[in-house]
Design a protein around this motif. Structure first.
Motif, PDB file in Angstrom:
ATOM      1  N   LEU A  87       0.857  -1.188   0.000  1.00  0.00           N
ATOM      2  CA  LEU A  87       0.000   0.000   0.000  1.00  0.00           C
ATOM      3  C   LEU A  87       0.895   1.241   0.000  1.00  0.00           C
ATOM      4  O   LEU A  87       2.007   1.206   0.516  1.00  0.00           O
ATOM      5  CB  LEU A  87      -0.898   0.018   1.239  1.00  0.00           C
ATOM      6  CG  LEU A  87      -1.844  -1.167   1.421  1.00  0.00           C
ATOM      7  CD1 LEU A  87      -2.453  -1.156   2.814  1.00  0.00           C
ATOM      8  CD2 LEU A  87      -2.934  -1.145   0.364  1.00  0.00           C
ATOM      9  N   THR A  88       0.390   2.330  -0.559  1.00  0.00           N
ATOM     10  CA  THR A  88       1.153   3.577  -0.563  1.00  0.00           C
ATOM     11  C   THR A  88       0.511   4.543   0.420  1.00  0.00           C
ATOM     12  O   THR A  88      -0.593   5.041   0.190  1.00  0.00           O
ATOM     13  CB  THR A  88       1.208   4.187  -1.979  1.00  0.00           C
ATOM     14  OG1 THR A  88       1.799   3.234  -2.870  1.00  0.00           O
ATOM     15  CG2 THR A  88       2.047   5.458  -1.983  1.00  0.00           C
ATOM     16  N   PHE A  89       1.210   4.788   1.530  1.00  0.00           N
ATOM     17  CA  PHE A  89       0.722   5.653   2.600  1.00  0.00           C
ATOM     18  C   PHE A  89       1.197   7.089   2.401  1.00  0.00           C
ATOM     19  O   PHE A  89       2.325   7.326   1.989  1.00  0.00           O
ATOM     20  CB  PHE A  89       1.230   5.163   3.957  1.00  0.00           C
ATOM     21  CG  PHE A  89       0.491   3.964   4.472  1.00  0.00           C
ATOM     22  CD1 PHE A  89      -0.531   4.107   5.395  1.00  0.00           C
ATOM     23  CD2 PHE A  89       0.820   2.692   4.038  1.00  0.00           C
ATOM     24  CE1 PHE A  89      -1.221   3.008   5.874  1.00  0.00           C
ATOM     25  CE2 PHE A  89       0.142   1.581   4.502  1.00  0.00           C
ATOM     26  CZ  PHE A  89      -0.881   1.735   5.423  1.00  0.00           C
ATOM     27  N   LYS A  90       0.314   8.019   2.716  1.00  0.00           N
ATOM     28  CA  LYS A  90       0.705   9.423   2.787  1.00  0.00           C
ATOM     29  C   LYS A  90       1.472   9.626   4.083  1.00  0.00           C
ATOM     30  O   LYS A  90       1.027   9.185   5.152  1.00  0.00           O
ATOM     31  CB  LYS A  90      -0.525  10.334   2.769  1.00  0.00           C
ATOM     32  CG  LYS A  90      -1.175  10.499   1.420  1.00  0.00           C
ATOM     33  CD  LYS A  90      -0.244  11.125   0.457  1.00  0.00           C
ATOM     34  CE  LYS A  90      -0.858  12.212  -0.367  1.00  0.00           C
ATOM     35  NZ  LYS A  90       0.100  12.723  -1.365  1.00  0.00           N
ATOM     36  N   VAL A  91       2.624  10.274   4.001  1.00  0.00           N
ATOM     37  CA  VAL A  91       3.437  10.567   5.177  1.00  0.00           C
ATOM     38  C   VAL A  91       3.995  11.986   5.049  1.00  0.00           C
ATOM     39  O   VAL A  91       3.900  12.600   3.990  1.00  0.00           O
ATOM     40  CB  VAL A  91       4.611   9.559   5.325  1.00  0.00           C
ATOM     41  CG1 VAL A  91       4.104   8.152   5.603  1.00  0.00           C
ATOM     42  CG2 VAL A  91       5.518   9.578   4.101  1.00  0.00           C
ATOM     43  N   ASN A  92       4.579  12.475   6.126  1.00  0.00           N
ATOM     44  CA  ASN A  92       5.283  13.756   6.082  1.00  0.00           C
ATOM     45  C   ASN A  92       6.297  13.799   7.216  1.00  0.00           C
ATOM     46  O   ASN A  92       6.506  12.784   7.908  1.00  0.00           O
ATOM     47  CB  ASN A  92       4.295  14.942   6.128  1.00  0.00           C
ATOM     48  CG  ASN A  92       3.454  14.955   7.376  1.00  0.00           C
ATOM     49  OD1 ASN A  92       3.844  14.450   8.433  1.00  0.00           O
ATOM     50  ND2 ASN A  92       2.266  15.549   7.286  1.00  0.00           N
ATOM     51  N   ASP A  93       6.900  14.954   7.431  1.00  0.00           N
ATOM     52  CA  ASP A  93       7.946  15.048   8.446  1.00  0.00           C
ATOM     53  C   ASP A  93       7.396  15.143   9.867  1.00  0.00           C
ATOM     54  O   ASP A  93       8.154  15.268  10.824  1.00  0.00           O
ATOM     55  CB  ASP A  93       8.871  16.239   8.156  1.00  0.00           C
ATOM     56  CG  ASP A  93       8.136  17.570   8.143  1.00  0.00           C
ATOM     57  OD1 ASP A  93       6.890  17.581   8.290  1.00  0.00           O
ATOM     58  OD2 ASP A  93       8.793  18.605   7.978  1.00  0.00           O
TER      59      ASP A  93
END
Length: 200
Positions: A87-93
């Motif tokens: 799965l491709t998860f949205k992430v950030n810092d």
């Protein structure tokens, strides 16, 4: 006047050498992921189009990403996505980036329960929802709750829940550990957690 031509292959070689000079662990992979993101293509495209010249707009978009990585920022946080369990998860810092090691936890659970198991899962310190949403994706009759103290992380978990069409089977709550469950008669078949344990 001669204008220097940067092909996909040449920019990848340059980036790999640059990241090596910064002592990055995976200099080639990092360059490939960043360039794939800029071009909107998968990594195999880079190798099948090795001699393709890059246009100025692509070079201009690539340069700041390389600079961010050289400063030590995680590639996944720079591009805003991380592949995990297919799965491709949205992430950030603002969240911990899921590591491949965490996939062993998911695989253990999936090896313990039948695919059609009707279980209720609690994920403590859910972050962007990596563990909980992966389990719900692969256990289509399961439901779950994710609790998380960070509002930034919780908002990403909600984005990922919508992305994987799991809103009807997941509840996400802001909570300092189990505080949101105090006085409630919540019951779960499984409790999972991979809390932050690295200071940086």
């Amino acid at each position: 006047m001669y204008k220097e031509i940067w092909t996909i292959g040449r920019i990848l070689q340059w980036t790999e050498q640059y990241f090596q000079s910064k002592e990055m662990d995976t200099p080639r992979l990092d360059g490939e992921v960043l360039l794939s993101h800029v071009l909107g293509k998968d990594r195999i495209y880079l190798y099948t189009h090795y001699d393709q010249p890059l246009i100025q707009e692509e070079l201009d978009a690539f340069r700041p990403l390389v600079q961010e990585r050289a400063k030590g920022h995680c590639v996944a946080a720079i591009i805003g996505e991380k592949d995990f369990m297919g799965l491709t998860f949205k992430v950030n810092d603002k969240v911990l980036i899921p590591r491949p090691d965490t996939e062993t936890l998911i695989e253990h659970v999936l090896g313990t329960y039948q695919k059609d198991s009707n279980i209720r899962i609690l994920d403590v310190c859910t972050g962007p929802g990596t563990i909980l949403l992966s389990l719900l994706h692969y256990l289509p009759n399961a439901c779950g709750m994710g609790i998380e103290i960070s509002t930034d992380a919780l908002s990403l978990a909600k984005v990922n829940s919508e992305r994987f069409n799991l809103n009807d089977r997941v509840q996400l709550l802001e909570s300092d550990m189990f505080s949101a469950l105090d006085g409630k008669n919540e019951q779960f078949d499984l409790i999972v957690s991979n809390p932050p344990y690295i200071r940086t």
